[in-house]
Scaffold this motif. Structure first.
Motif, PDB file in Angstrom:
ATOM      1  N   PHE A   6       0.844  -1.186   0.000  1.00 47.88           N
ATOM      2  CA  PHE A   6       0.000   0.000   0.000  1.00 47.88           C
ATOM      3  C   PHE A   6       0.883   1.241   0.000  1.00 47.88           C
ATOM      4  N   SER A   7       0.310   2.363  -0.454  1.00 50.16           N
ATOM      5  CA  SER A   7       1.064   3.617  -0.582  1.00 50.16           C
ATOM      6  C   SER A   7       0.217   4.807  -0.152  1.00 50.16           C
ATOM      7  N   THR A   8       0.909   5.884   0.193  1.00 50.38           N
ATOM      8  CA  THR A   8       0.265   7.180   0.401  1.00 50.38           C
ATOM      9  C   THR A   8       1.082   8.228  -0.353  1.00 50.38           C
ATOM     10  N   ILE A   9       0.424   9.310  -0.708  1.00 50.57           N
ATOM     11  CA  ILE A   9       1.090  10.435  -1.361  1.00 50.57           C
ATOM     12  C   ILE A   9       0.824  11.674  -0.522  1.00 50.57           C
ATOM     13  N   THR A  10       1.886  12.419  -0.236  1.00 46.72           N
ATOM     14  CA  THR A  10       1.784  13.633   0.562  1.00 46.72           C
ATOM     15  C   THR A  10       2.498  14.765  -0.161  1.00 46.72           C
ATOM     16  N   LYS A  11       1.868  15.914  -0.263  1.00 46.50           N
ATOM     17  CA  LYS A  11       2.529  17.094  -0.823  1.00 46.50           C
ATOM     18  C   LYS A  11       3.064  17.921   0.338  1.00 46.50           C
ATOM     19  N   LEU A  12       4.351  18.226   0.299  1.00 45.29           N
ATOM     20  CA  LEU A  12       5.023  18.925   1.390  1.00 45.29           C
ATOM     21  C   LEU A  12       5.528  20.295   0.937  1.00 45.29           C
ATOM     22  N   PRO A  13       5.406  21.305   1.786  1.00 47.86           N
ATOM     23  CA  PRO A  13       5.866  22.658   1.446  1.00 47.86           C
ATOM     24  C   PRO A  13       7.359  22.839   1.725  1.00 47.86           C
ATOM     25  N   ALA A  14       8.168  22.042   1.046  1.00 46.30           N
ATOM     26  CA  ALA A  14       9.626  22.098   1.210  1.00 46.30           C
ATOM     27  C   ALA A  14      10.250  21.575  -0.080  1.00 46.30           C
ATOM     28  N   SER A  15      11.504  21.891  -0.264  1.00 50.06           N
ATOM     29  CA  SER A  15      12.191  21.414  -1.469  1.00 50.06           C
ATOM     30  C   SER A  15      12.448  19.913  -1.369  1.00 50.06           C
ATOM     31  N   GLU A  17      15.183  18.432  -1.797  1.00 44.27           N
ATOM     32  CA  GLU A  17      16.444  18.242  -1.079  1.00 44.27           C
ATOM     33  C   GLU A  17      16.227  18.264   0.436  1.00 44.27           C
ATOM     34  N   GLU A  18      15.374  19.185   0.906  1.00 45.08           N
ATOM     35  CA  GLU A  18      15.080  19.257   2.337  1.00 45.08           C
ATOM     36  C   GLU A  18      14.362  17.999   2.822  1.00 45.08           C
ATOM     37  N   VAL A  19      13.389  17.541   2.042  1.00 44.77           N
ATOM     38  CA  VAL A  19      12.619  16.358   2.419  1.00 44.77           C
ATOM     39  C   VAL A  19      13.522  15.128   2.434  1.00 44.77           C
ATOM     40  N   PHE A  20      14.331  14.972   1.393  1.00 44.37           N
ATOM     41  CA  PHE A  20      15.237  13.826   1.310  1.00 44.37           C
ATOM     42  C   PHE A  20      16.201  13.818   2.495  1.00 44.37           C
ATOM     43  N   SER A  21      16.797  14.956   2.767  1.00 47.24           N
ATOM     44  CA  SER A  21      17.759  15.062   3.870  1.00 47.24           C
ATOM     45  C   SER A  21      17.101  14.719   5.202  1.00 47.24           C
ATOM     46  N   ASP A  98       9.853  13.709  -5.182  1.00 43.54           N
ATOM     47  CA  ASP A  98       9.820  14.401  -6.474  1.00 43.54           C
ATOM     48  C   ASP A  98       9.412  15.855  -6.298  1.00 43.54           C
ATOM     49  N   ALA A  99       9.995  16.718  -7.126  1.00 37.64           N
ATOM     50  CA  ALA A  99       9.597  18.125  -7.131  1.00 37.64           C
ATOM     51  C   ALA A  99       8.146  18.221  -7.590  1.00 37.64           C
ATOM     52  N   ALA A 100       7.421  19.156  -6.987  1.00 35.25           N
ATOM     53  CA  ALA A 100       6.030  19.426  -7.355  1.00 35.25           C
ATOM     54  C   ALA A 100       5.809  20.921  -7.192  1.00 35.25           C
ATOM     55  N   PRO A 101       4.805  21.475  -7.863  1.00 33.97           N
ATOM     56  CA  PRO A 101       4.545  22.909  -7.695  1.00 33.97           C
ATOM     57  C   PRO A 101       4.368  23.261  -6.213  1.00 33.97           C
ATOM     58  N   GLY A 102       5.153  24.206  -5.732  1.00 34.25           N
ATOM     59  CA  GLY A 102       5.064  24.645  -4.345  1.00 34.25           C
ATOM     60  C   GLY A 102       5.782  23.764  -3.347  1.00 34.25           C
ATOM     61  N   LEU A 138       4.028  17.137   7.372  1.00 35.66           N
ATOM     62  CA  LEU A 138       3.383  18.409   7.034  1.00 35.66           C
ATOM     63  C   LEU A 138       3.608  19.433   8.144  1.00 35.66           C
ATOM     64  N   GLN A 139       3.411  19.013   9.387  1.00 34.51           N
ATOM     65  CA  GLN A 139       3.607  19.924  10.513  1.00 34.51           C
ATOM     66  C   GLN A 139       5.059  20.380  10.626  1.00 34.51           C
ATOM     67  N   ARG A 140       5.987  19.466  10.463  1.00 32.07           N
ATOM     68  CA  ARG A 140       7.405  19.825  10.575  1.00 32.07           C
ATOM     69  C   ARG A 140       7.811  20.828   9.507  1.00 32.07           C
ATOM     70  N   PHE A 141       7.376  20.597   8.265  1.00 34.07           N
ATOM     71  CA  PHE A 141       7.803  21.494   7.192  1.00 34.07           C
ATOM     72  C   PHE A 141       7.006  22.795   7.183  1.00 34.07           C
ATOM     73  N   GLU A 142       5.752  22.777   7.611  1.00 39.06           N
ATOM     74  CA  GLU A 142       4.982  24.023   7.746  1.00 39.06           C
ATOM     75  C   GLU A 142       5.624  24.909   8.807  1.00 39.06           C
ATOM     76  N   LYS A 143       6.065  24.307   9.898  1.00 36.76           N
ATOM     77  CA  LYS A 143       6.692  25.045  10.997  1.00 36.76           C
ATOM     78  C   LYS A 143       7.974  25.735  10.530  1.00 36.76           C
ATOM     79  N   ASN A 144       8.728  25.068   9.653  1.00 35.18           N
ATOM     80  CA  ASN A 144      10.010  25.616   9.186  1.00 35.18           C
ATOM     81  C   ASN A 144       9.883  26.491   7.949  1.00 35.18           C
ATOM     82  N   ARG A 145       8.678  26.600   7.411  1.00 35.12           N
ATOM     83  CA  ARG A 145       8.477  27.354   6.179  1.00 35.12           C
ATOM     84  C   ARG A 145       8.554  28.853   6.477  1.00 35.12           C
ATOM     85  N   SER A 146       9.300  29.558   5.650  1.00 26.03           N
ATOM     86  CA  SER A 146       9.365  31.009   5.810  1.00 26.03           C
ATOM     87  C   SER A 146       8.421  31.647   4.780  1.00 26.03           C
TER      88      SER A 146
END
Length: 147
Positions: A6-15, A17-21, A98-102, A138-146
Motif C-alpha cells: 500500500f502507498s500514500t502520497i503527501t505534498k510537502l511545502p519544502a524542497s 532536497e530538504e525532504v530527502f535530507s 519528487d519536485a512538485a509545484p510549491g 506536514l507539521q514539521r515542514f509548515e513550521k520551518n516554512r518562511s
C-alpha cells in the motif's frame, strides 16, 4: 506468509532536497512514526544507513518495546528500507521524493509480510503509521516554512 502492499502520497511545502535530507537522517524518525520512541546504533556507509529503532506498543497499562533493525538505502530521489521485526514481520518501504509545484510530492510505499495471525494487526499498525507520518511531516515542514 502473505504479503500486502500500500502507498500514500503527501505534498510537502519544502524542497525535495530538504525532504530527502530529513528522511535520510535516522534521528528524525523519532516521532515521525508515533511508535518510534528511540533510534540508536547509527552506522553509515556510502549509500546505506543502518540503525536500531525502538517501537513502543501500548495496550491500556501494558507497554511493550519492540527493538527493530533497520537498513535504509539512499538513491537519487529515493530512500528504501528494510525492517526486520520479531515475530516474523518483515517490512520493505520506499520513499520517492519528487519536485512538485510549491514543494515536494512524497510517495510512501510499504510492502509488508507477516505470519497468519499477525498480518491484520501489522497492516493496521503500518497504515496508522503512514497516515501519522504524513501529518507529522506536514507539521514539521509548515513550521520551518518562511513566508
Amino acid at each position: 506468509m502473505k504479503t500486502v502492499e500500500f502507498s500514500t502520497i503527501t505534498k510537502l511545502p519544502a524542497s525535495p532536497e530538504e525532504v530527502f535530507s530529513h528522511l535520510a537522517d535516522p534521528n528524525n524518525h523519532v516521532g515521525l512514526s508515533p511508535l518510534v520512541v528511540a533510534v540508536d546504533n547509527i552506522r553509515r556507509e556510502s549509500d546505506k544507513v543502518h540503525f536500531t529503532a525502538t517501537e513502543r506498543f501500548t495496550l491500556g497499562p501494558l507497554r511493550y518495546n519492540n527493538v527493530i533493525a533497520v537498513t535504509m538505502g539512499l538513491g537519487a530521489e529515493t530512500i528504501s528500507g528494510e525492517v526486520v521485526s520479531p515475530g516474523g514481520v518483515r517490512l520493505t518501504y520506499g520513499y520517492r521524493v519528487d519536485a512538485a509545484p510549491g514543494g515536494t510530492k512524497l510517495v510512501d510505499h510499504y510492502r509488508l509480510s507477516a505470519p497468519f495471525g499477525l498480518l491484520r494487526f501489522s497492516v493496521s499498525q503500518a497504515k496508522k503509521v503512514q497516515a501519522a507520518r504524513s501529518l507529522e511531516l506536514l507539521q514539521r515542514f509548515e513550521k520551518n516554512r518562511s513566508y
